[in-house]
Write a protein that holds these residues in place. Sequence first.
Motif, mmCIF file in Angstrom:
data_model
loop_
_atom_site.group_PDB
_atom_site.id
_atom_site.type_symbol
_atom_site.label_atom_id
_atom_site.label_comp_id
_atom_site.label_asym_id
_atom_site.label_seq_id
_atom_site.Cartn_x
_atom_site.Cartn_y
_atom_site.Cartn_z
ATOM 1 N N ILE A 140 -0.694 -2.315 -2.079
ATOM 2 C CA ILE A 140 -1.675 -2.106 -3.148
ATOM 3 C C ILE A 140 -1.145 -2.660 -4.465
ATOM 4 O O ILE A 140 -1.890 -3.270 -5.242
ATOM 5 C CB ILE A 140 -2.023 -0.614 -3.277
ATOM 6 N N SER A 152 -5.147 4.993 4.971
ATOM 7 C CA SER A 152 -5.068 4.007 6.042
ATOM 8 C C SER A 152 -3.732 3.274 6.062
ATOM 9 O O SER A 152 -3.496 2.423 6.915
ATOM 10 C CB SER A 152 -6.204 2.988 5.890
ATOM 11 N N GLY A 153 -2.838 3.628 5.132
ATOM 12 C CA GLY A 153 -1.543 2.961 5.068
ATOM 13 C C GLY A 153 -0.488 3.641 5.919
ATOM 14 O O GLY A 153 -0.779 4.493 6.769
ATOM 15 N N SER A 212 -3.029 5.250 0.043
ATOM 16 C CA SER A 212 -4.181 5.067 0.924
ATOM 17 C C SER A 212 -3.938 5.782 2.245
ATOM 18 O O SER A 212 -2.854 5.675 2.835
ATOM 19 C CB SER A 212 -4.423 3.572 1.180
ATOM 20 N N ASP A 232 -8.611 1.521 0.036
ATOM 21 C CA ASP A 232 -7.442 0.825 -0.499
ATOM 22 C C ASP A 232 -7.832 -0.262 -1.505
ATOM 23 O O ASP A 232 -7.036 -1.133 -1.832
ATOM 24 C CB ASP A 232 -6.581 0.229 0.624
#
Length: 206
Positions: free
Chosen positions: A127, A103-104, A101, A83
């Motif tokens: 972001i 991980s989002g 991302s 990210d």
Amino acid sequence: MRVLIVDDHPIVASGCRAVLSGESDVAPLEAADAESGERVFTAEQPDVCVIDINLPTVSGFELARRILARQPAARIIMFSMNDDPVFAARAIEVGAKGYVSKSGDPNDLVEAILQVGRGDTYLPPAIARRIAFAGPAAAQSPLAKLTSRELEIVRLLSAGKSLSEIAWLVQSSYKTVANTSSIIRQKLGVRTSGELVRLAIAHGVA
């Protein structure tokens, strides 16, 4: 709307299918590397492509470049574990219309596909804020000094590829890749392959 997902991790691909299952007008297509992704794009002409940056051969950046060379109007979303706003900025430079991302929030992917499919652009709010307010901090990152093509060559060098192999993979000449490699070392202030690999790992490129 047909959506091509290019990712070499079966669990990620499965997760994408699950997230998109609630969208009745979205039909997913899949590919596991740049080569098969390019073939599926050419054959199926999907409305949106979701491309992982870290593919097993050449990266998603290179695949995006090839797709856009074939079809400049292609709608591409880059997908990554990283990210770091530098990666999002490089994705935009390549011509991507969105960046998400892994991980989002999973809903970010759905929203990105819907917006890019409509002809808009998309960055997750977190972001977008980091890019907007990064200021001098972003410039201090070694990655900020590199273009997307230079990031690609760093990744391949870190994977142990020779300059000849890299030239073949990125469809360029040996001389161009060798010159780019030299420029990269100067930009990053490294002299040895070991230093380059350590820097690439530390910043999520390798």
